[in-house]
Design a protein around this motif. Structure first.
Motif, mmCIF file in Angstrom:
data_model
loop_
_atom_site.group_PDB
_atom_site.id
_atom_site.type_symbol
_atom_site.label_atom_id
_atom_site.label_comp_id
_atom_site.label_asym_id
_atom_site.label_seq_id
_atom_site.Cartn_x
_atom_site.Cartn_y
_atom_site.Cartn_z
ATOM 1 N N ILE A 1 0.830 -1.209 0.000
ATOM 2 C CA ILE A 1 0.000 0.000 0.000
ATOM 3 C C ILE A 1 0.859 1.252 0.000
ATOM 4 O O ILE A 1 0.533 2.250 -0.660
ATOM 5 C CB ILE A 1 -0.961 -0.018 1.201
ATOM 6 C CG1 ILE A 1 -2.007 -1.114 0.998
ATOM 7 C CG2 ILE A 1 -1.652 1.336 1.364
ATOM 8 C CD1 ILE A 1 -2.885 -1.342 2.196
ATOM 9 N N ALA A 2 1.977 1.218 0.725
ATOM 10 C CA ALA A 2 2.879 2.373 0.739
ATOM 11 C C ALA A 2 3.437 2.639 -0.656
ATOM 12 O O ALA A 2 3.603 3.798 -1.059
ATOM 13 C CB ALA A 2 4.011 2.130 1.729
ATOM 14 N N ALA A 3 3.709 1.576 -1.405
ATOM 15 C CA ALA A 3 4.258 1.728 -2.748
ATOM 16 C C ALA A 3 3.191 2.105 -3.773
ATOM 17 O O ALA A 3 3.486 2.798 -4.757
ATOM 18 C CB ALA A 3 4.945 0.432 -3.176
ATOM 19 N N TYR A 4 1.936 1.668 -3.521
ATOM 20 C CA TYR A 4 0.847 1.904 -4.485
ATOM 21 C C TYR A 4 -0.385 2.436 -3.747
ATOM 22 O O TYR A 4 -1.419 1.763 -3.675
ATOM 23 C CB TYR A 4 0.521 0.610 -5.238
ATOM 24 C CG TYR A 4 1.683 0.099 -6.039
ATOM 25 C CD1 TYR A 4 1.934 0.564 -7.325
ATOM 26 C CD2 TYR A 4 2.576 -0.825 -5.478
ATOM 27 C CE1 TYR A 4 3.028 0.112 -8.054
ATOM 28 C CE2 TYR A 4 3.675 -1.279 -6.198
ATOM 29 C CZ TYR A 4 3.901 -0.799 -7.486
ATOM 30 O OH TYR A 4 4.981 -1.236 -8.190
ATOM 31 N N PRO A 5 -0.297 3.637 -3.189
ATOM 32 C CA PRO A 5 -1.381 4.155 -2.342
ATOM 33 C C PRO A 5 -2.671 4.469 -3.083
ATOM 34 O O PRO A 5 -3.704 4.636 -2.447
ATOM 35 C CB PRO A 5 -0.771 5.429 -1.737
ATOM 36 C CG PRO A 5 0.257 5.850 -2.731
ATOM 37 C CD PRO A 5 0.831 4.582 -3.278
ATOM 38 N N LYS A 6 -2.632 4.539 -4.408
ATOM 39 C CA LYS A 6 -3.846 4.853 -5.170
ATOM 40 C C LYS A 6 -4.254 3.708 -6.093
ATOM 41 O O LYS A 6 -5.047 3.909 -7.019
ATOM 42 C CB LYS A 6 -3.642 6.139 -5.975
ATOM 43 C CG LYS A 6 -3.465 7.371 -5.093
ATOM 44 C CD LYS A 6 -3.378 8.648 -5.907
ATOM 45 C CE LYS A 6 -3.222 9.864 -4.994
ATOM 46 N NZ LYS A 6 -3.165 11.126 -5.767
ATOM 47 N N THR A 7 -3.754 2.520 -5.812
ATOM 48 C CA THR A 7 -4.113 1.351 -6.619
ATOM 49 C C THR A 7 -5.063 0.471 -5.822
ATOM 50 O O THR A 7 -4.661 -0.132 -4.825
ATOM 51 C CB THR A 7 -2.851 0.553 -7.010
ATOM 52 O OG1 THR A 7 -1.957 1.420 -7.716
ATOM 53 C CG2 THR A 7 -3.219 -0.628 -7.898
ATOM 54 N N PRO A 8 -6.329 0.395 -6.225
ATOM 55 C CA PRO A 8 -7.316 -0.346 -5.436
ATOM 56 C C PRO A 8 -6.942 -1.783 -5.127
ATOM 57 O O PRO A 8 -7.222 -2.277 -4.038
ATOM 58 C CB PRO A 8 -8.583 -0.261 -6.302
ATOM 59 C CG PRO A 8 -8.432 1.034 -7.046
ATOM 60 C CD PRO A 8 -6.965 1.117 -7.360
ATOM 61 N N GLN A 9 -6.326 -2.475 -6.072
ATOM 62 C CA GLN A 9 -6.011 -3.880 -5.817
ATOM 63 C C GLN A 9 -5.089 -4.048 -4.611
ATOM 64 O O GLN A 9 -5.171 -5.051 -3.899
ATOM 65 C CB GLN A 9 -5.378 -4.526 -7.043
ATOM 66 C CG GLN A 9 -5.260 -6.037 -6.912
ATOM 67 C CD GLN A 9 -4.686 -6.698 -8.133
ATOM 68 O OE1 GLN A 9 -3.684 -6.242 -8.694
ATOM 69 N NE2 GLN A 9 -5.317 -7.773 -8.576
ATOM 70 N N ALA A 10 -4.232 -3.082 -4.366
ATOM 71 C CA ALA A 10 -3.366 -3.159 -3.188
ATOM 72 C C ALA A 10 -4.212 -3.215 -1.922
ATOM 73 O O ALA A 10 -3.937 -4.002 -1.010
ATOM 74 C CB ALA A 10 -2.413 -1.963 -3.158
ATOM 75 N N LEU A 11 -5.246 -2.402 -1.854
ATOM 76 C CA LEU A 11 -6.137 -2.412 -0.697
ATOM 77 C C LEU A 11 -6.950 -3.693 -0.628
ATOM 78 O O LEU A 11 -7.197 -4.227 0.452
ATOM 79 C CB LEU A 11 -7.082 -1.200 -0.740
ATOM 80 C CG LEU A 11 -6.499 0.112 -0.221
ATOM 81 C CD1 LEU A 11 -7.486 1.234 -0.422
ATOM 82 C CD2 LEU A 11 -6.135 -0.012 1.244
ATOM 83 N N GLU A 12 -7.397 -4.185 -1.778
ATOM 84 C CA GLU A 12 -8.182 -5.424 -1.769
ATOM 85 C C GLU A 12 -7.345 -6.578 -1.212
ATOM 86 O O GLU A 12 -7.814 -7.325 -0.343
ATOM 87 C CB GLU A 12 -8.662 -5.778 -3.178
ATOM 88 C CG GLU A 12 -9.527 -7.035 -3.183
ATOM 89 C CD GLU A 12 -9.953 -7.477 -4.566
ATOM 90 O OE1 GLU A 12 -10.995 -8.146 -4.680
ATOM 91 O OE2 GLU A 12 -9.231 -7.167 -5.542
#
Length: 250
Positions: free
Chosen positions: A128-139
């Protein structure tokens, strides 16, 4: 039906719906066919179409046998007994040109190889730190927090943030519904499952999950009705659940 992740997005950006391409973490595969199959597999798995998802995943790996993120999916959704062999295949892929997401996931499955009970939180936080605006990271963070780490509060936090950045992503409301049920927040659970049905009216799993909600809350007639609908839409084992609910009607 509760989504199964059998290996098992601090978002301050726009709340607008992201495109399908923008939803996913980046991959290093240059095969457009393989990437398209992986994306289809992801959507199918998220809506509990495991058999169909596996078919698409196999297509992705046939198109590109060294497609690392496809191997990651295979690891995460595999039965525990099959996981070690799949982890070894993933770790054997040359990581020289991996992007940051692939490096993080490679490190994570390496931890799983060393310890099948390893927690995922540190790796998911890095993702999440690397991709804070990528939804799949949160999923992925939400699913791992829920199923791998048994961290309900963390899973709920990630799923709520995913709902902000990608409010039209239907499967997330299934996870939210189950998380709220686990926390005994009945009205929020009901609202989440209703949103899943609203956004995915053609998905049998949406009605199956709502049927489970009503079963747990002892509205057996309503539960049977929803399970019957899920069964009629092709979810075969929902018929058994419908019969169980009917049998409990006094």
């Amino acid at each position: 039906m509760k989504a199964l992740f059998t290996g098992i997005v601090l978002l301050l950006g726009s709340v607008a719906t992201v495109s399908a391409q923008d939803y996913y973490l980046p991959v290093s595969s240059t095969s457009k066919a393989a990437v398209a199959s992986l994306h289809r597999a992801s959507e199918l798995y998220s809506n509990i179409h495991f058999k169909e998802g596996k078919v698409e995943l196999d297509k992705a790996l046939a198109e590109d046998p060294n497609f690392f993120m496809a191997h990651v999916y295979a690891v995460q959704y595999a039965p525990k007994a099959d996981r070690p062999e799949l982890i070894d295949k993933a770790l054997a892929i040359d990581a020289t040109n991996f992007n940051e997401a692939e490096k993080i996931m490679r490190e994570w499955i390496g931890k799983w190889k060393a310890d099948s009970t390893a927690k995922a939180g540190e790796s998911m936080n890095a993702l999440i730190a690397a991709y804070p605006k990528t939804p799949q990271a949160l999923e992925w963070a939400s699913l791992h927090a829920f199923y791998t780490d048994k961290n309900l509060d963390g899973a709920l936090d990630y799923a709520q943030k995913l709902a902000v950045i990608s409010p039209e992503y239907a499967p997330n409301y299934n996870i939210l519904g189950y998380l709220y049920m686990e926390k005994k927040e009945t009205e929020k659970a009901k609202a989440a499952f209703e949103q899943y049905i609203k956004l995915a009216p053609k998905e049998a799993n949406a009605y199956d999950s709502m049927g489970e909600f009503y079963l747990i809350n002892k509205d057996y007639a309503k539960s049977a009705e929803l399970y019957d609908k899920a069964a009629a839409m092709g979810l075969a084992d929902a018929k058994e659940r419908a019969d169980k609910a009917r049998a409990m009607i006094k």
